[in-house]
Design an enzyme around this catalytic site. Structure first.
Site, PDB file in Angstrom:
ATOM      1  N   ASP A 173       0.832  -1.206   0.000  1.00 20.73           N
ATOM      2  CA  ASP A 173       0.000   0.000   0.000  1.00 20.73           C
ATOM      3  C   ASP A 173       0.867   1.256   0.000  1.00 20.73           C
ATOM      4  O   ASP A 173       0.549   2.250  -0.656  1.00 20.73           O
ATOM      5  CB  ASP A 173      -0.929  -0.002   1.221  1.00 20.73           C
ATOM      6  N   HIS A 200      -5.226  -3.778   5.326  1.00 18.98           N
ATOM      7  CA  HIS A 200      -4.717  -4.098   3.988  1.00 18.98           C
ATOM      8  C   HIS A 200      -5.835  -4.573   3.074  1.00 18.98           C
ATOM      9  O   HIS A 200      -5.706  -5.561   2.364  1.00 18.98           O
ATOM     10  CB  HIS A 200      -3.626  -5.161   4.098  1.00 18.98           C
TER      11      HIS A 200
END
Length: 338
Positions: A173, A200
């Site tokens: 990310d 996530h």
């Protein structure tokens, strides 16, 4: 087109570290898969790994033989379930990276992967708890928001849980955020360091663009936030049903593994990476695990950084992420209790 020498130079700058008298045994569980193979290739280049131990249900000896021809110093071994292969792969490990599991397909959320991947992670966690209980466990297998609690509950049942040694790898990310912002702001990725917190998956991914030092229009913030949160969907769609984000995830997984080794093996200070760990940051809201920047040290988690100052838009993202995370974590814990 890069020459072989240029490629080698790029790889060394990205993943090599100063030579240390110590080196680690690192296992990759799921090493023959779409993430596992490129991840293992990148880890083979680290001078902080003495033994790269590869495990999967099929094809691992071939992957290991291929990697063993690379002229870096680490030994490579390949293991399959036969003849206590998992035990051999794990015994003596300092770090275990778990990319094992089925990939996402078009239309699937990370939560759709839960039933299959939860069982895989549970069984691998049981083996880790038995054969390398003090290893640092790095979970890539999705959905990370649920699989990290699964590993924790397995280790708790075995009486060997150390929250400082369990990590959910959310580095992708941050890698995506850096790249996407660099494209929008026309700067290098070094000048586009973005803190990403939360979890996530989807709305649990919270990029803190206000802390980047760059200014954004409202439209840019909304577009970048959505792209960072759902970048995985972009890859799944582009691969037209043939796979998910394997190469970028391998890069992110290798980056985090290498950072951990720099802190634990090379003894470097001030190594900070984002990661999903047992945390008090939102414990009052019932969220036991949360990703923020974490300083890594000899024993794993050295210091969990606070969220810091956020604006109203980012606070709204956090408010949306917290209940989703709470549910994801509870699902993982319930799977083991059931």
């Amino acid at each position: 087109m890069f020459t072989t020498r240029q490629i080698s130079s790029i790889a060394k700058r990205a993943f090599s570290t100063s030579t240390s008298s110590n080196a680690a045994k690192v296992a990759v569980l799921g090493a023959a898969g779409g993430i596992g193979q490129p991840l293992s290739l990148l880890l083979k280049q680290s001078s902080l790994i003495s033994h790269l131990s590869l495990y999967d249900i099929v094809n691992t000896p071939g992957v290991a033989a291929d990697l063993s021809h690379i002229n870096s110093d680490s030994k490579v071994s390949g293991h399959i379930p036969d003849k206590n292969g998992l035990k051999e792969a794990l015994t003596g490990c300092d770090v275990v990276v778990i990319p094992a599991g089925v990939p996402r397909k078009p239309g699937m959320t990370r939560d759709d992967l839960f039933n299959t991947n939860a069982s895989i992670v549970r069984d691998l966690a049981k083996a880790c708890a038995e054969h390398c209980p003090k290893a640092h466990i790095l979970v890539i297998a999705n959905p990370v928001n649920s699989t990290v609690p699964i590993v924790a509950e397995v280790f708790k049942k075995a009486g060997v849980f150390d929250p400082k040694r369990l990590f959910g790898v959310t580095t992708l990310d941050v890698v995506r955020a850096s790249r996407f912002v660099s494209e929008v702001k026309k700067v290098s990725t070094e000048d586009a360091k973005i803190t990403v917190i939360g979890g996530h998956s989807g709305v649990t991914i919270v990029p803190l663009l206000s802390q980047s030092g760059h200014s954004f229009t409202e439209e840019e913030v909304k577009a970048l936030t959505h792209r960072i949160q759902f970048g995985g969907d972009e890859v799944v769609k582009a691969k037209n049903g043939t796979g998910s984000a394997t190469l970028s995830m391998a890069f992110a997984g290798a980056r985090f593994t290498n950072s951990l080794l720099e802190a634990t093996v090379a003894g470097k200070k001030n190594i900070v990476e984002p990661t999903f760990v047992k945390s008090d940051v939102f414990a009052k809201e019932g969220v036991e695990y949360f990703a923020t920047n974490v300083e890594l040290g000899p024993n794993g988690v050295e210091k969990i950084h606070p969220v810091g100052k956020v604006n109203a838009y980012e606070q709204g993202l956090i408010d949306a992420a917290v209940p989703e995370l709470k549910s994801n974590i509870a699902k993982g814990k319930a799977f083991i209790k059931a």
